[in-house]
Write a protein that holds these residues in place. Structure first.
Motif, PDB file in Angstrom:
ATOM      1  N   GLY A 180      97.514  63.413  42.582  1.00 61.07           N
ATOM      2  CA  GLY A 180      98.087  62.282  41.862  1.00 61.07           C
ATOM      3  C   GLY A 180      97.350  60.979  42.127  1.00 61.07           C
ATOM      4  N   MET A 181      96.092  61.068  42.518  1.00 66.13           N
ATOM      5  CA  MET A 181      95.288  59.870  42.771  1.00 66.13           C
ATOM      6  C   MET A 181      94.669  59.418  41.444  1.00 66.13           C
ATOM      7  SD  MET A 181      93.590  60.905  46.465  1.00 66.13           S
ATOM      8  CE  MET A 181      92.734  59.333  46.682  1.00 66.13           C
ATOM      9  N   THR A 182      95.524  58.922  40.571  1.00 67.13           N
ATOM     10  CA  THR A 182      95.129  58.618  39.197  1.00 67.13           C
ATOM     11  C   THR A 182      94.296  57.354  39.055  1.00 67.13           C
ATOM     12  OG1 THR A 182      97.218  57.450  38.850  1.00 67.13           O
ATOM     13  CG2 THR A 182      97.163  59.798  38.265  1.00 67.13           C
ATOM     14  N   GLN A 183      94.278  56.520  40.073  1.00 62.75           N
ATOM     15  CA  GLN A 183      93.488  55.285  40.005  1.00 62.75           C
ATOM     16  C   GLN A 183      92.144  55.410  40.732  1.00 62.75           C
ATOM     17  OE1 GLN A 183      95.925  51.669  40.725  1.00 62.75           O
ATOM     18  NE2 GLN A 183      97.612  53.134  40.897  1.00 62.75           N
ATOM     19  N   SER A 184      91.861  56.572  41.274  1.00 54.19           N
ATOM     20  CA  SER A 184      90.612  56.806  42.009  1.00 54.19           C
ATOM     21  C   SER A 184      89.557  57.319  41.041  1.00 54.19           C
ATOM     22  CB  SER A 184      90.841  57.820  43.120  1.00 54.19           C
ATOM     23  OG  SER A 184      91.777  57.310  44.046  1.00 54.19           O
ATOM     24  N   ILE A 185      88.391  56.674  41.071  1.00 58.37           N
ATOM     25  CA  ILE A 185      87.339  57.002  40.111  1.00 58.37           C
ATOM     26  C   ILE A 185      85.956  56.849  40.735  1.00 58.37           C
ATOM     27  CG2 ILE A 185      88.674  56.435  38.034  1.00 58.37           C
ATOM     28  CD1 ILE A 185      87.380  53.701  38.000  1.00 58.37           C
ATOM     29  N   PHE A 186      84.974  57.285  39.994  1.00 53.32           N
ATOM     30  CA  PHE A 186      83.572  57.173  40.379  1.00 53.32           C
ATOM     31  C   PHE A 186      82.840  56.367  39.321  1.00 53.32           C
ATOM     32  CE2 PHE A 186      85.167  60.944  42.397  1.00 53.32           C
ATOM     33  CZ  PHE A 186      84.588  60.924  43.655  1.00 53.32           C
ATOM     34  N   PRO A 187      81.811  55.621  39.722  1.00 55.94           N
ATOM     35  CA  PRO A 187      81.013  54.881  38.737  1.00 55.94           C
ATOM     36  C   PRO A 187      80.317  55.847  37.781  1.00 55.94           C
ATOM     37  CG  PRO A 187      80.539  54.118  40.960  1.00 55.94           C
ATOM     38  CD  PRO A 187      81.376  55.368  41.085  1.00 55.94           C
ATOM     39  N   PRO A 188      79.997  55.411  36.597  1.00 58.94           N
ATOM     40  CA  PRO A 188      80.236  54.056  36.079  1.00 58.94           C
ATOM     41  C   PRO A 188      81.648  53.940  35.505  1.00 58.94           C
ATOM     42  CG  PRO A 188      78.997  55.333  34.480  1.00 58.94           C
ATOM     43  CD  PRO A 188      79.207  56.229  35.680  1.00 58.94           C
ATOM     44  N   PHE A 189      82.224  52.768  35.621  1.00 55.09           N
ATOM     45  CA  PHE A 189      83.543  52.496  35.056  1.00 55.09           C
ATOM     46  C   PHE A 189      83.592  51.036  34.616  1.00 55.09           C
ATOM     47  CE2 PHE A 189      83.797  52.397  39.728  1.00 55.09           C
ATOM     48  CZ  PHE A 189      84.125  51.070  39.950  1.00 55.09           C
ATOM     49  N   ARG A 190      84.599  50.697  33.818  1.00 53.97           N
ATOM     50  CA  ARG A 190      84.705  49.344  33.261  1.00 53.97           C
ATOM     51  C   ARG A 190      85.853  48.540  33.858  1.00 53.97           C
ATOM     52  NH1 ARG A 190      81.204  48.803  29.008  1.00 53.97           N
ATOM     53  NH2 ARG A 190      80.630  50.708  27.921  1.00 53.97           N
ATOM     54  N   GLN A 191      86.408  48.987  34.943  1.00 58.94           N
ATOM     55  CA  GLN A 191      87.521  48.291  35.596  1.00 58.94           C
ATOM     56  C   GLN A 191      87.042  46.921  36.098  1.00 58.94           C
ATOM     57  OE1 GLN A 191      90.232  46.980  36.640  1.00 58.94           O
ATOM     58  NE2 GLN A 191      91.272  48.649  37.668  1.00 58.94           N
ATOM     59  N   PRO A 192      87.642  45.838  35.617  1.00 56.05           N
ATOM     60  CA  PRO A 192      87.194  44.512  36.053  1.00 56.05           C
ATOM     61  C   PRO A 192      87.667  44.126  37.453  1.00 56.05           C
ATOM     62  CG  PRO A 192      89.014  44.296  34.526  1.00 56.05           C
ATOM     63  CD  PRO A 192      88.684  45.770  34.602  1.00 56.05           C
ATOM     64  N   LEU A 193      88.703  44.769  37.955  1.00 48.67           N
ATOM     65  CA  LEU A 193      89.252  44.410  39.260  1.00 48.67           C
ATOM     66  C   LEU A 193      88.646  45.295  40.349  1.00 48.67           C
ATOM     67  CD1 LEU A 193      93.016  43.994  38.242  1.00 48.67           C
ATOM     68  CD2 LEU A 193      91.291  42.199  38.550  1.00 48.67           C
ATOM     69  N   VAL A 194      87.505  44.856  40.857  1.00 54.41           N
ATOM     70  CA  VAL A 194      86.777  45.601  41.886  1.00 54.41           C
ATOM     71  C   VAL A 194      86.407  44.641  43.006  1.00 54.41           C
ATOM     72  CG1 VAL A 194      84.770  47.047  42.384  1.00 54.41           C
ATOM     73  CG2 VAL A 194      85.793  47.110  40.108  1.00 54.41           C
ATOM     74  N   VAL A 195      86.638  45.056  44.227  1.00 55.54           N
ATOM     75  CA  VAL A 195      86.271  44.247  45.383  1.00 55.54           C
ATOM     76  C   VAL A 195      84.765  44.412  45.620  1.00 55.54           C
ATOM     77  CG1 VAL A 195      86.617  43.914  47.861  1.00 55.54           C
ATOM     78  CG2 VAL A 195      88.561  44.527  46.390  1.00 55.54           C
ATOM     79  N   PRO A 196      84.006  43.315  45.649  1.00 54.19           N
ATOM     80  CA  PRO A 196      82.570  43.418  45.931  1.00 54.19           C
ATOM     81  C   PRO A 196      82.335  43.928  47.352  1.00 54.19           C
ATOM     82  CG  PRO A 196      83.135  41.219  45.132  1.00 54.19           C
ATOM     83  CD  PRO A 196      84.420  41.936  45.402  1.00 54.19           C
TER      84      PRO A 196
END
Length: 189
Positions: A136-152
């Motif tokens: 159920g880790m539905t928010q876990s992803i691998f690049p490339p993605f277009r999510q604007p909320l990413v911690v540098p």
């Protein structure tokens, strides 16, 4: 975030969790294969991944960091994905095979190649299907993605800010074929 501009942290922000990819994804899939007897811990990597040249290194060696794998790859940071994978397949164990623990990314990178050989799918697809979706880790992803909320994660010497780009340079080149890093996840996941 403070760079490139100040940004407040939210629960929806993604973090590059780097080497947790090894534990959450690569190791979980391998343990499932061992549990279901589709793989044997003391079998050689070469048995499952014939393209890997050293016929002495076992799955156990790689999982326990006892392969004494000689990880030097000449001009590694200049290689493209195909050349880097080919170079990893030629790595050899040293004289201390099975004798001492020495942490290295090479083991999980090679185990990732093994999983792709077995499943005949890119590693990130395997991770999504076998680990992240079932948990159920539905928010876990691998690049490339277009999510604007990413911690540098870092500002490179060139000035480039790594935001939504895998921090680990080997995984950045290997992209969807890296078993050592590349997972981005939220606080909730």
């Amino acid at each position: 975030a403070t760079l490139p501009e100040k940004e407040a942290l939210t629960f929806d922000h993604l973090f590059d969790v780097a080497s947790l990819t090894k534990v959450v994804c690569t190791t979980s899939v391998l343990l499932r294969l061992l549990e279901t007897k589709q793989m044997k811990l003391d079998q050689t990597l070469h048995t499952y991944l014939p393209a890997f040249l050293d016929e002495r290194i076992t799955i156990r060696h790689l999982l326990t960091h006892t392969s004494d794998i000689q990880t030097w790859i000449e001009k590694r940071d200049q290689l493209d994905q195909v050349a880097l994978k080919a170079a990893y397949l030629t790595l050899q164990a040293g004289e201390d095979l099975g004798k001492k623990v020495c942490y290295t990314d090479a083991g999980t990178i090679l185990l990732g190649f093994l999983l792709e050989e077995l499943y005949q799918k890119p590693l990130t697809v395997i991770f999504q299907e076998e680990v992240l979706q079932p948990l159920g880790m539905t928010q876990s992803i691998f690049p490339p993605f277009r999510q604007p909320l990413v911690v540098p994660t870092e500002q490179l010497a060139s000035g480039q800010i790594l935001k939504g780009i895998t921090h680990d340079p080997k995984a950045r080149v290997l992209e969807s074929h890296a078993g050592n890093a590349g997972l981005f996840t939220t606080l909730a996941d």
